[in-house]
Motif scaffolding. Structure first.
Motif, PDB file in Angstrom:
ATOM      1  N   LEU A   1       0.809  -1.214   0.000  1.00  0.00           N
ATOM      2  CA  LEU A   1       0.000   0.000   0.000  1.00  0.00           C
ATOM      3  C   LEU A   1       0.843   1.265   0.000  1.00  0.00           C
ATOM      4  O   LEU A   1       0.450   2.284  -0.551  1.00  0.00           O
ATOM      5  CB  LEU A   1      -0.928   0.008   1.222  1.00  0.00           C
ATOM      6  CG  LEU A   1      -2.159  -0.892   1.160  1.00  0.00           C
ATOM      7  CD1 LEU A   1      -2.874  -0.892   2.503  1.00  0.00           C
ATOM      8  CD2 LEU A   1      -3.109  -0.433   0.072  1.00  0.00           C
ATOM      9  N   GLY A   2       1.988   1.216   0.630  1.00  0.00           N
ATOM     10  CA  GLY A   2       2.808   2.421   0.758  1.00  0.00           C
ATOM     11  C   GLY A   2       4.253   2.159   0.402  1.00  0.00           C
ATOM     12  O   GLY A   2       4.566   1.472  -0.567  1.00  0.00           O
ATOM     13  N   GLU A   3       5.125   2.689   1.226  1.00  0.00           N
ATOM     14  CA  GLU A   3       6.562   2.579   0.957  1.00  0.00           C
ATOM     15  C   GLU A   3       7.088   1.201   1.358  1.00  0.00           C
ATOM     16  O   GLU A   3       6.394   0.413   2.013  1.00  0.00           O
ATOM     17  CB  GLU A   3       7.293   3.672   1.737  1.00  0.00           C
ATOM     18  CG  GLU A   3       7.064   3.605   3.232  1.00  0.00           C
ATOM     19  CD  GLU A   3       7.425   4.887   3.969  1.00  0.00           C
ATOM     20  OE1 GLU A   3       8.056   4.786   5.033  1.00  0.00           O
ATOM     21  OE2 GLU A   3       7.080   5.974   3.464  1.00  0.00           O
ATOM     22  N   ASN A   4       8.315   0.898   0.933  1.00  0.00           N
ATOM     23  CA  ASN A   4       8.935  -0.365   1.331  1.00  0.00           C
ATOM     24  C   ASN A   4       9.142  -0.405   2.842  1.00  0.00           C
ATOM     25  O   ASN A   4       9.612   0.569   3.433  1.00  0.00           O
ATOM     26  CB  ASN A   4      10.285  -0.540   0.630  1.00  0.00           C
ATOM     27  CG  ASN A   4      10.121  -0.837  -0.843  1.00  0.00           C
ATOM     28  OD1 ASN A   4       9.090  -1.352  -1.264  1.00  0.00           O
ATOM     29  ND2 ASN A   4      11.128  -0.514  -1.634  1.00  0.00           N
ATOM     30  N   VAL A   5       8.777  -1.519   3.447  1.00  0.00           N
ATOM     31  CA  VAL A   5       8.921  -1.692   4.886  1.00  0.00           C
ATOM     32  C   VAL A   5      10.095  -2.630   5.142  1.00  0.00           C
ATOM     33  O   VAL A   5      10.082  -3.788   4.708  1.00  0.00           O
ATOM     34  CB  VAL A   5       7.638  -2.270   5.513  1.00  0.00           C
ATOM     35  CG1 VAL A   5       7.840  -2.531   6.999  1.00  0.00           C
ATOM     36  CG2 VAL A   5       6.468  -1.319   5.292  1.00  0.00           C
ATOM     37  N   MET A   6      11.082  -2.137   5.845  1.00  0.00           N
ATOM     38  CA  MET A   6      12.265  -2.927   6.172  1.00  0.00           C
ATOM     39  C   MET A   6      12.235  -3.288   7.657  1.00  0.00           C
ATOM     40  O   MET A   6      11.939  -2.453   8.507  1.00  0.00           O
ATOM     41  CB  MET A   6      13.537  -2.143   5.866  1.00  0.00           C
ATOM     42  CG  MET A   6      13.664  -1.674   4.430  1.00  0.00           C
ATOM     43  SD  MET A   6      13.816  -3.028   3.244  1.00  0.00           S
ATOM     44  CE  MET A   6      15.389  -3.748   3.752  1.00  0.00           C
ATOM     45  N   ALA A   7      12.542  -4.535   7.956  1.00  0.00           N
ATOM     46  CA  ALA A   7      12.641  -4.991   9.346  1.00  0.00           C
ATOM     47  C   ALA A   7      13.544  -6.213   9.373  1.00  0.00           C
ATOM     48  O   ALA A   7      13.539  -7.026   8.442  1.00  0.00           O
ATOM     49  CB  ALA A   7      11.278  -5.323   9.923  1.00  0.00           C
ATOM     50  N   ASP A   8      14.321  -6.340  10.417  1.00  0.00           N
ATOM     51  CA  ASP A   8      15.243  -7.472  10.564  1.00  0.00           C
ATOM     52  C   ASP A   8      16.182  -7.573   9.357  1.00  0.00           C
ATOM     53  O   ASP A   8      16.622  -8.660   8.983  1.00  0.00           O
ATOM     54  CB  ASP A   8      14.470  -8.792  10.723  1.00  0.00           C
ATOM     55  CG  ASP A   8      13.436  -8.727  11.835  1.00  0.00           C
ATOM     56  OD1 ASP A   8      13.750  -8.109  12.869  1.00  0.00           O
ATOM     57  OD2 ASP A   8      12.334  -9.274  11.663  1.00  0.00           O
ATOM     58  N   GLY A   9      16.440  -6.420   8.746  1.00  0.00           N
ATOM     59  CA  GLY A   9      17.374  -6.389   7.629  1.00  0.00           C
ATOM     60  C   GLY A   9      16.825  -6.866   6.304  1.00  0.00           C
ATOM     61  O   GLY A   9      17.577  -7.062   5.346  1.00  0.00           O
ATOM     62  N   VAL A  10      15.492  -7.072   6.224  1.00  0.00           N
ATOM     63  CA  VAL A  10      14.904  -7.562   4.973  1.00  0.00           C
ATOM     64  C   VAL A  10      13.694  -6.718   4.605  1.00  0.00           C
ATOM     65  O   VAL A  10      13.067  -6.089   5.451  1.00  0.00           O
ATOM     66  CB  VAL A  10      14.478  -9.042   5.081  1.00  0.00           C
ATOM     67  CG1 VAL A  10      15.663  -9.928   5.393  1.00  0.00           C
ATOM     68  CG2 VAL A  10      13.388  -9.220   6.129  1.00  0.00           C
ATOM     69  N   ASN A  11      13.367  -6.719   3.316  1.00  0.00           N
ATOM     70  CA  ASN A  11      12.149  -6.101   2.820  1.00  0.00           C
ATOM     71  C   ASN A  11      10.999  -7.057   3.141  1.00  0.00           C
ATOM     72  O   ASN A  11      10.941  -8.167   2.629  1.00  0.00           O
ATOM     73  CB  ASN A  11      12.267  -5.877   1.310  1.00  0.00           C
ATOM     74  CG  ASN A  11      11.036  -5.238   0.706  1.00  0.00           C
ATOM     75  OD1 ASN A  11       9.924  -5.736   0.858  1.00  0.00           O
ATOM     76  ND2 ASN A  11      11.242  -4.141  -0.006  1.00  0.00           N
TER      77      ASN A  11
END
Length: 526
Positions: free
Chosen positions: A104-114
């Motif tokens: 829906l929006g921008e790329n979400v990065m967490a734990d070093g991954v998309n």
């Protein structure tokens, strides 16, 4: 900038409370009611419509609700959620179940991954695995195809996936998409696992163990039941069981599982039907293409939920009317009434979704709040309910808002014509009659036969219950619950009330008890 404020601090809430109420009986009687049915409706995804003509609203109340939605910044908070802000304040986590079905929006990065790429990768791994099972590339030790899949899980690992499977089972059989029968083991009561195991051929059954942490007591207990059954049949667990878990759980790299598919802490159990928790069992049962259609319907509804105009945003509109009923009109329950046998377990899923999310008495910062929050949710398939608890709904002392769900066409298409109408026409006639009966009532000099009316309801109506419309329906209620949590300034994404019982149960089993807990343990001979 997003501000998180309690409902009773918002000026628009005071304005809403001072807005004149609607006499529903008058509003829905005669030509007025016919005009409302045409006027108060908004399109949803996948051909569904949300009609709220029989709710206690008018243009003035809707305007006040829209002002409250704007002041509470519902659209901005949803945007913050899908762009990866830490919305789950209790566990200090992002909330990313929308990412399982679209961006829906921008790329979400967490734990070093998309994270979107991570979810898509896991969906593809599940799809590849399901295709290999269906083609016979993955078989049992004798080279026989698996014919049954059994999911082992509890709470969100059972209620949502089970409801979705039952909703699509008949559709899949009619359309040639039925690949494998699915069954579910959830209750730690040994009779549940025993009954399922007695009903399947374990030689040709593949089991899915679902536990994000890999430590859920009830699920691991039921796994032991299945492991014992496999051993007695001379079978290896590692050839008959897969896991859906987190990458850090003890299940992730165990030889006890044929394969492991991954989820993460950013998707709560009750929001996990569009993740691998629902994806594995639905892809095995109906094929990955059907699961993809399910995701597509959910993604379309998520896009509608991003609309800042409340009157064009069905989930936000449904949520705000619910807030009005709860906090201004004082109704403490809502009943969900699907006039579709396929949705027989959908109310049970919504009970968890709504009551586990919004059954909170402190705000998102841990401070007590001075207003009511989530309602009690209950329900049953429509015509069954008519011969059960509708008596209380029609003539009881409490007014309980109703949410109907209906479809113009049946899933299987089989029907009979009796007394000049088909069964499906009779079903739809019951829905229409109930909505008007609840709203308008019926005067009678005999008090027993007098119906005051004024009982508000809405309906979600579509042509057919299929994967896409089911996905849209699921996402609608997920987003409704989310928006209501935002208005109430509570954290809809943790469940500490569920954890306490688990902790105390472990103390009982370890004999670390005192006081009342010790006495109840003795009473139950534990």
């Amino acid at each position: 900038m997003v501000n998180w404020n309690n409902l009773d601090t918002l000026k628009s809430y005071d304005a809403l409370k001072n807005t004149a109420t609607v006499n529903l009986v008058e509003a829905m009687t005669g030509a007025n009611g016919a005009e409302r049915v045409k006027k108060y409706s908004v399109p949803m995804a996948a051909g569904l419509d949300f009609n709220y003509a029989a709710k206690e609203v008018d243009d003035n109340i809707l305007s006040a609700l829209a002002a409250l939605a704007d002041e509470a910044q519902l659209a901005e908070k949803y945007e913050a959620l899908y762009n990866g802000e830490v919305i789950n304040t209790g566990e200090k986590r992002m909330v990313l179940h929308q990412l399982t079905r679209g961006q829906l929006g921008e790329n979400v990065m967490a734990d070093g991954v998309n994270k979107r790429e991570f979810y898509v990768k896991e969906q593809q791994r599940i799809a590849d695995f399901a295709k290999k099972v269906h083609s016979g590339e993955i078989t049992n030790a004798k080279g026989e195809k698996f014919t049954t899949v059994v999911q082992i899980g509890i709470g969100g690992s059972d209620l949502g996936p089970r409801a979705m499977y039952l909703a699509l089972e008949n559709w899949a059989k009619k359309t040639g998409n039925f690949k494998m029968e699915a069954k579910f083991i959830s209750n730690v009561d040994p009779d549940d696992a025993s009954a399922v195991l007695n009903s399947v051929d374990v030689n040709r059954t593949i089991f899915i163990l679902v536990s994000k942490s890999g430590t859920t007591l009830e699920t691991l207990t039921n796994e032991s039941f299945v492991t014992d059954a496999l051993k007695k049949a001379g079978l290896e667990q590692g050839k008959h069981m897969i896991a859906v878990t987190s990458e850090t759980s003890p299940l992730a790299k165990s030889d006890n599982y044929l394969e492991a598919f991954f989820m993460d802490d950013y998707i709560g159990g009750r929001y996990s039907s569009t993740s691998g928790v629902g994806g594995a069992v639905l892809s095995l049962a109906f094929g990955p293409d059907v699961f993809a259609q399910f995701l597509e319907g959910a993604a379309e509804e998520d896009k509608l939920a991003a609309n800042k105009d409340m009157l064009k945003n069905p989930a936000m509109l449904d949520a705000m009317i619910g807030v009005y009923e709860r906090n201004v009109l004082g109704y403490d329950s809502t009943t969900v009434l699907p006039y579709s046998q396929g949705l027989s377990r959908f109310p049970a899923h919504l009970q968890q979704l709504d009551m586990e999310s919004n059954g909170k008495s402190v705000n998102r910062f841990g401070d007590p709040i001075n207003y009511v929050t989530g309602p009690v949710i209950f329900g049953e398939p429509g015509t069954n309910g008519q011969h059960s608890f509708y008596q209380l709904l029609h003539q009881g002392t409490d007014i309980i808002p109703l949410q109907f769900i209906g479809f113009r066409n049946s899933q299987l298409g089989n029907d009979v014509n009796i007394q000049d109408s088909t069964s499906q026409q009779k079903l739809c006639a019951n829905v229409a009659a109930q909505i008007v009966a609840f709203a308008c009532g019926k005067k009678d000099e005999n008090a027993n036969k007098n119906f005051k009316g004024g009982r508000p309801s809405s309906i979600i109506i579509g042509d057919e219950l299929n994967p896409k419309s089911l996905g849209a329906l699921l996402a609608h209620f997920e987003n409704k619950v989310m928006f209501q949590g935002f208005v109430w300034n509570i954290n809809s994404f943790d469940q500490e009330g569920v954890q306490l019982g688990k902790v105390l149960a472990k103390k009982v089993l370890a004999h670390e008890t005192d006081g009342a807990l010790a006495e109840y343990s003795k009473l139950l001979n534990i």
